[in-house]
Motif scaffolding. Structure first.
Motif, PDB file in Angstrom:
ATOM      1  N   ILE A 189      -5.183  28.086  -7.657  1.00  0.00           N
ATOM      2  CA  ILE A 189      -4.586  26.879  -8.249  1.00  0.00           C
ATOM      3  C   ILE A 189      -3.219  27.193  -8.850  1.00  0.00           C
ATOM      4  O   ILE A 189      -3.077  28.084  -9.684  1.00  0.00           O
ATOM      5  N   ASP A 190      -2.226  26.447  -8.409  1.00  0.00           N
ATOM      6  CA  ASP A 190      -0.874  26.572  -8.972  1.00  0.00           C
ATOM      7  C   ASP A 190      -0.634  25.503 -10.030  1.00  0.00           C
ATOM      8  O   ASP A 190      -0.179  25.783 -11.133  1.00  0.00           O
ATOM      9  N   LYS A 191      -1.004  24.262  -9.705  1.00  0.00           N
ATOM     10  CA  LYS A 191      -0.738  23.145 -10.622  1.00  0.00           C
ATOM     11  C   LYS A 191      -1.749  22.038 -10.360  1.00  0.00           C
ATOM     12  O   LYS A 191      -2.173  21.816  -9.222  1.00  0.00           O
ATOM     13  N   ILE A 192      -2.146  21.339 -11.441  1.00  0.00           N
ATOM     14  CA  ILE A 192      -3.027  20.178 -11.325  1.00  0.00           C
ATOM     15  C   ILE A 192      -2.291  18.969 -11.885  1.00  0.00           C
ATOM     16  O   ILE A 192      -1.828  18.998 -13.040  1.00  0.00           O
ATOM     17  N   GLU A 193      -2.189  17.921 -11.100  1.00  0.00           N
ATOM     18  CA  GLU A 193      -1.467  16.719 -11.521  1.00  0.00           C
ATOM     19  C   GLU A 193      -2.438  15.551 -11.652  1.00  0.00           C
ATOM     20  O   GLU A 193      -3.365  15.408 -10.844  1.00  0.00           O
ATOM     21  N   THR A 194      -2.235  14.721 -12.666  1.00  0.00           N
ATOM     22  CA  THR A 194      -3.089  13.555 -12.904  1.00  0.00           C
ATOM     23  C   THR A 194      -2.208  12.325 -13.139  1.00  0.00           C
ATOM     24  O   THR A 194      -1.953  11.942 -14.290  1.00  0.00           O
ATOM     25  N   PRO A 195      -1.726  11.681 -12.086  1.00  0.00           N
ATOM     26  CA  PRO A 195      -0.815  10.543 -12.240  1.00  0.00           C
ATOM     27  C   PRO A 195      -1.444   9.329 -12.905  1.00  0.00           C
ATOM     28  O   PRO A 195      -0.743   8.489 -13.478  1.00  0.00           O
ATOM     29  N   ASP A 196      -2.789   9.234 -12.843  1.00  0.00           N
ATOM     30  CA  ASP A 196      -3.480   8.149 -13.546  1.00  0.00           C
ATOM     31  C   ASP A 196      -4.876   8.638 -13.914  1.00  0.00           C
ATOM     32  O   ASP A 196      -5.219   9.796 -13.698  1.00  0.00           O
ATOM     33  N   ASP A 197      -5.697   7.751 -14.470  1.00  0.00           N
ATOM     34  CA  ASP A 197      -7.014   8.156 -14.978  1.00  0.00           C
ATOM     35  C   ASP A 197      -7.996   8.561 -13.892  1.00  0.00           C
ATOM     36  O   ASP A 197      -9.013   9.202 -14.175  1.00  0.00           O
ATOM     37  N   LEU A 198      -7.709   8.193 -12.647  1.00  0.00           N
ATOM     38  CA  LEU A 198      -8.676   8.434 -11.581  1.00  0.00           C
ATOM     39  C   LEU A 198      -8.228   9.469 -10.546  1.00  0.00           C
ATOM     40  O   LEU A 198      -9.067  10.066  -9.869  1.00  0.00           O
ATOM     41  N   LYS A 199      -6.952   9.724 -10.425  1.00  0.00           N
ATOM     42  CA  LYS A 199      -6.450  10.591  -9.357  1.00  0.00           C
ATOM     43  C   LYS A 199      -6.170  12.004  -9.861  1.00  0.00           C
ATOM     44  O   LYS A 199      -5.579  12.191 -10.919  1.00  0.00           O
ATOM     45  N   ILE A 200      -6.607  13.001  -9.077  1.00  0.00           N
ATOM     46  CA  ILE A 200      -6.359  14.406  -9.393  1.00  0.00           C
ATOM     47  C   ILE A 200      -5.775  15.071  -8.157  1.00  0.00           C
ATOM     48  O   ILE A 200      -6.344  14.981  -7.056  1.00  0.00           O
ATOM     49  N   THR A 201      -4.648  15.748  -8.332  1.00  0.00           N
ATOM     50  CA  THR A 201      -4.014  16.471  -7.231  1.00  0.00           C
ATOM     51  C   THR A 201      -3.977  17.958  -7.563  1.00  0.00           C
ATOM     52  O   THR A 201      -3.425  18.358  -8.593  1.00  0.00           O
ATOM     53  N   PHE A 202      -4.581  18.755  -6.704  1.00  0.00           N
ATOM     54  CA  PHE A 202      -4.542  20.209  -6.853  1.00  0.00           C
ATOM     55  C   PHE A 202      -3.489  20.764  -5.896  1.00  0.00           C
ATOM     56  O   PHE A 202      -3.584  20.572  -4.679  1.00  0.00           O
ATOM     57  N   ARG A 203      -2.491  21.445  -6.444  1.00  0.00           N
ATOM     58  CA  ARG A 203      -1.507  22.146  -5.617  1.00  0.00           C
ATOM     59  C   ARG A 203      -1.841  23.634  -5.675  1.00  0.00           C
ATOM     60  O   ARG A 203      -1.876  24.223  -6.760  1.00  0.00           O
ATOM     61  N   LEU A 204      -2.101  24.218  -4.519  1.00  0.00           N
ATOM     62  CA  LEU A 204      -2.557  25.598  -4.453  1.00  0.00           C
ATOM     63  C   LEU A 204      -1.413  26.546  -4.122  1.00  0.00           C
ATOM     64  O   LEU A 204      -0.476  26.198  -3.403  1.00  0.00           O
ATOM     65  N   LYS A 205      -1.520  27.770  -4.651  1.00  0.00           N
ATOM     66  CA  LYS A 205      -0.488  28.780  -4.419  1.00  0.00           C
ATOM     67  C   LYS A 205      -0.477  29.250  -2.970  1.00  0.00           C
ATOM     68  O   LYS A 205       0.563  29.608  -2.434  1.00  0.00           O
ATOM     69  N   TYR A 206      -1.648  29.279  -2.378  1.00  0.00           N
ATOM     70  CA  TYR A 206      -1.779  29.754  -1.009  1.00  0.00           C
ATOM     71  C   TYR A 206      -2.904  28.986  -0.320  1.00  0.00           C
ATOM     72  O   TYR A 206      -3.695  28.297  -0.980  1.00  0.00           O
ATOM     73  N   SER A 207      -2.971  29.091   0.971  1.00  0.00           N
ATOM     74  CA  SER A 207      -3.990  28.375   1.741  1.00  0.00           C
ATOM     75  C   SER A 207      -5.387  28.809   1.315  1.00  0.00           C
ATOM     76  O   SER A 207      -5.669  30.003   1.221  1.00  0.00           O
ATOM     77  N   ASP A 208      -6.245  27.828   1.048  1.00  0.00           N
ATOM     78  CA  ASP A 208      -7.606  28.132   0.631  1.00  0.00           C
ATOM     79  C   ASP A 208      -8.537  27.023   1.114  1.00  0.00           C
ATOM     80  O   ASP A 208      -8.852  26.083   0.386  1.00  0.00           O
ATOM     81  N   ALA A 209      -8.991  27.163   2.360  1.00  0.00           N
ATOM     82  CA  ALA A 209      -9.865  26.146   2.945  1.00  0.00           C
ATOM     83  C   ALA A 209     -11.225  26.115   2.278  1.00  0.00           C
ATOM     84  O   ALA A 209     -11.969  25.135   2.436  1.00  0.00           O
ATOM     85  N   THR A 210     -11.568  27.156   1.522  1.00  0.00           N
ATOM     86  CA  THR A 210     -12.865  27.181   0.828  1.00  0.00           C
ATOM     87  C   THR A 210     -12.789  26.530  -0.546  1.00  0.00           C
ATOM     88  O   THR A 210     -13.799  26.488  -1.257  1.00  0.00           O
ATOM     89  N   PHE A 211     -11.643  26.018  -0.922  1.00  0.00           N
ATOM     90  CA  PHE A 211     -11.500  25.399  -2.246  1.00  0.00           C
ATOM     91  C   PHE A 211     -12.541  24.305  -2.493  1.00  0.00           C
ATOM     92  O   PHE A 211     -13.148  24.257  -3.574  1.00  0.00           O
ATOM     93  N   PRO A 212     -12.822  23.420  -1.524  1.00  0.00           N
ATOM     94  CA  PRO A 212     -13.858  22.398  -1.768  1.00  0.00           C
ATOM     95  C   PRO A 212     -15.220  23.004  -2.057  1.00  0.00           C
ATOM     96  O   PRO A 212     -15.991  22.470  -2.866  1.00  0.00           O
ATOM     97  N   LEU A 213     -15.558  24.112  -1.391  1.00  0.00           N
ATOM     98  CA  LEU A 213     -16.846  24.756  -1.623  1.00  0.00           C
ATOM     99  C   LEU A 213     -16.922  25.338  -3.028  1.00  0.00           C
ATOM    100  O   LEU A 213     -17.980  25.323  -3.664  1.00  0.00           O
ATOM    101  N   LYS A 214     -15.810  25.853  -3.501  1.00  0.00           N
ATOM    102  CA  LYS A 214     -15.776  26.441  -4.846  1.00  0.00           C
ATOM    103  C   LYS A 214     -15.935  25.380  -5.925  1.00  0.00           C
ATOM    104  O   LYS A 214     -16.675  25.572  -6.899  1.00  0.00           O
ATOM    105  N   ILE A 215     -15.250  24.253  -5.756  1.00  0.00           N
ATOM    106  CA  ILE A 215     -15.340  23.227  -6.798  1.00  0.00           C
ATOM    107  C   ILE A 215     -16.660  22.459  -6.721  1.00  0.00           C
ATOM    108  O   ILE A 215     -17.024  21.746  -7.662  1.00  0.00           O
TER     109      ILE A 215
END
Length: 518
Positions: A127-153
């Motif tokens: 994880i490089d940065k997490i953005e929350t433009p509103d109460d419902l949306k979350i954007t994860f910007r990753l430092k490098y490719s990580d296709a297993t990120f959904p499995l981890k969360i």
């Protein structure tokens, strides 16, 4: 990995024909923490998976995460570096506080910041940065490719906490927990019991089939766990009954001599014999090949584990994407003394090879030391080895011995964090690996595994993971021994256990119910 299904609200009681009565279960594992920033163990994650929500979760029998607290989640780029989720509207914690994107962002950043030695902070190195433009949306910007990120969360590591209840820079103290999952934690007595009741404010896919769960903790005392089950003090036992207990119970079940039933499920738990490449004996490829030709996995799982495990012929277990049988193909399934001797003689080794097999009974189950004693017997029966077992009873001492490189031949067990081939390969090779065996994994870590990192379609990674398995069979930094099964033993009227014993390792309280009794 793009999970974009709509979720519904479920908090039913007694659905599916059950009575809806509360359930009492026993477990030998300890719960080491009630805070998701710590407690990286089976017992703690069992609590997390039922008291907290994650953005996505593993459905019954599935290994692809589906929406939980989120309405939808998915990668928004081909590089698997931009992951976006939208929460369901109206989510609440059990204390009545609203759950918003602020809590999600806070939960991940808190786990990383605390970076507890016993916690899952390392899961989120990408994880490089997490953005929350509103109460419902979350954007994860990753430092490098990580296709297993959904499995981890989707694992216990992705549990969402209330930012007003959990300190940002330290673990939460006390014997309570505040989550938004299907259950509330009403009472916790350390090393004794945890009492859960339905969370009336829960909004998610789980449909509760009981009106509560009491978890009795037996602190690795399998004898007392078995007694409690036979005396009727608990409705079911999960984890802790040894192979002999289960085999005996299965036999009684077949003959109708008991009012208990054994439920078997799939598991991706594995055990390996690891070789320290810097050891003067284990470091020789010829010795490792001779060992591989000399062991009998079938006898191991039959005589020690009473068929509660299956022979394993690769580092990636059956049921996981990319699994092959590289060790079966290379070394066969039965001991071959001639080939073992040939491997040693080709390397100029003519004397018996001294082998000390290090094992610990505490961390990897009661069958570990007897299993290694059988392996030593198998090696000695070839006439090529002088093998003995060193029993390191203290798990912490054993761990330090691994880390310090004091062992040449030693056991390593593994219960996956998520059901993906990445979790059976990346932790074992390269810098910071969990086996400490000094294996130069060059092509595996520099080429093959990076090729899989951005591929969200995990079925498209089969070729690379097959190559990894074949290389491990050739170089032999470790020798796969067995793949476990999951078991629960319960009263005859307990239903739904088949829905909690799968490769995701998520034990879903809500699936269990008491059926009608005669």
């Amino acid at each position: 990995m793009a999970a974009a299904l709509l979720t519904g609200c479920g908090a039913g009681s007694g659905e599916g024909g059950g009575s809806g009565d509360p359930v009492v279960m026993g477990m030998s594992d300890n719960v080491t923490s009630l805070d998701p920033a710590s407690g990286y163990d089976v017992g703690s994650w069992l609590v997390f998976n039922n008291v907290f929500q994650s953005l996505i979760s593993f459905p019954r029998g599935g290994t692809v995460p589906q929406p939980e607290a989120a309405k939808e989640c998915g990668f928004k780029d081909e590089a698997s570096k931009l992951y976006v989720c939208e929460l369901q509207d109206g989510l609440k914690f059990s204390n009545g506080n609203k759950l918003t994107s602020e809590d999600v962002k806070y939960s991940f950043e808190r786990t990383v910041k605390i970076n507890d030695a016993n916690g899952p902070g390392f899961f989120f190195d990408s994880i490089d940065k997490i953005e929350t433009p509103d109460d419902l949306k979350i954007t994860f910007r990753l430092k490098y490719s990580d296709a297993t990120f959904p499995l981890k969360i989707a694992s216990g590591a992705g549990s969402i906490v209330d930012h007003t209840e959990y300190p940002a820079d330290k673990l939460r103290s006390g014997d309570s927990a505040v989550g938004s999952g299907p259950y509330k934690l009403d009472k916790y007595v350390k090393d004794k019991e945890a009492v859960f009741s339905p969370n009336s404010g829960y909004k998610g896919p789980a449909e509760l089939k009981n009106s509560g769960m009491t978890l009795k903790l037996f602190q690795n005392d399998t004898g007392k766990l078995g007694e409690a089950l036979e005396d009727g003090d608990i409705d079911l036992a999960y984890r802790g009954l040894d192979a002999k207990n289960i085999a005996d119970l299965e036999k009684k079940q077949l003959t109708g001599d008991q009012a208990l039933r054994v439920v078997e499920g799939t598991s991706a738990e594995v055990q390996h014999l690891v070789f320290n490449m810097n050891d003067p004996v284990a470091g020789k490829l010829a010795v490792r090949k001779a060992v591989a030709y000399s062991i009998d996995r079938t006898a191991l799982v039959r005589d020690v584990y009473r068929r509660t495990a299956e022979p394993l012929y690769s580092i990636i277990p059956s049921g996981i994407v990319g699994h092959n049988t590289a060790f079966y193909d290379t070394y066969g399934d039965k001991p071959d003394v001639a080939k073992a001797q040939e491997a040693l003689r080709a390397a100029g080794i003519t004397e018996k090879v001294p082998v000390k097999l290090y094992a610990t009974p505490e961390r990897y189950g009661p069958g570990t030391v007897p299993g290694f004693e059988l392996l030593a017997k198998q090696l000695n029966s070839t006439g090529l080895f002088d093998a003995e077992v060193v029993n390191v009873e203290d798990a912490d001492e054993y761990q330090k011995g691994m880390e310090d490189g004091r062992y040449g031949f030693y056991v390593k067990g593994w219960v996956p964090d998520y059901p993906d081939p990445d979790n059976f390969t990346l932790p074992f090779f390269g810098k910071g690996n969990v086996v400490y065996n000094n294996f130069p994994a060059g092509r595996i870590t520099d080429d093959l595994l990076p090729q899989t990192a951005a591929e969200a379609n995990r079925n498209a990674t089969v070729r690379q993971f097959e190559q990894v398995q074949n290389l491990v069979a050739e170089e032999l930094p470790m020798l796969p021994l067995w793949q476990g099964k999951q078991y629960a033993v319960a009263k005859e009227n307990m239903l739904g256990l088949e829905g909690v014993l799968d490769a995701s390792t998520v034990f879903r309280f809500w699936e269990i119910e008491k059926g009608a009794t005669e």
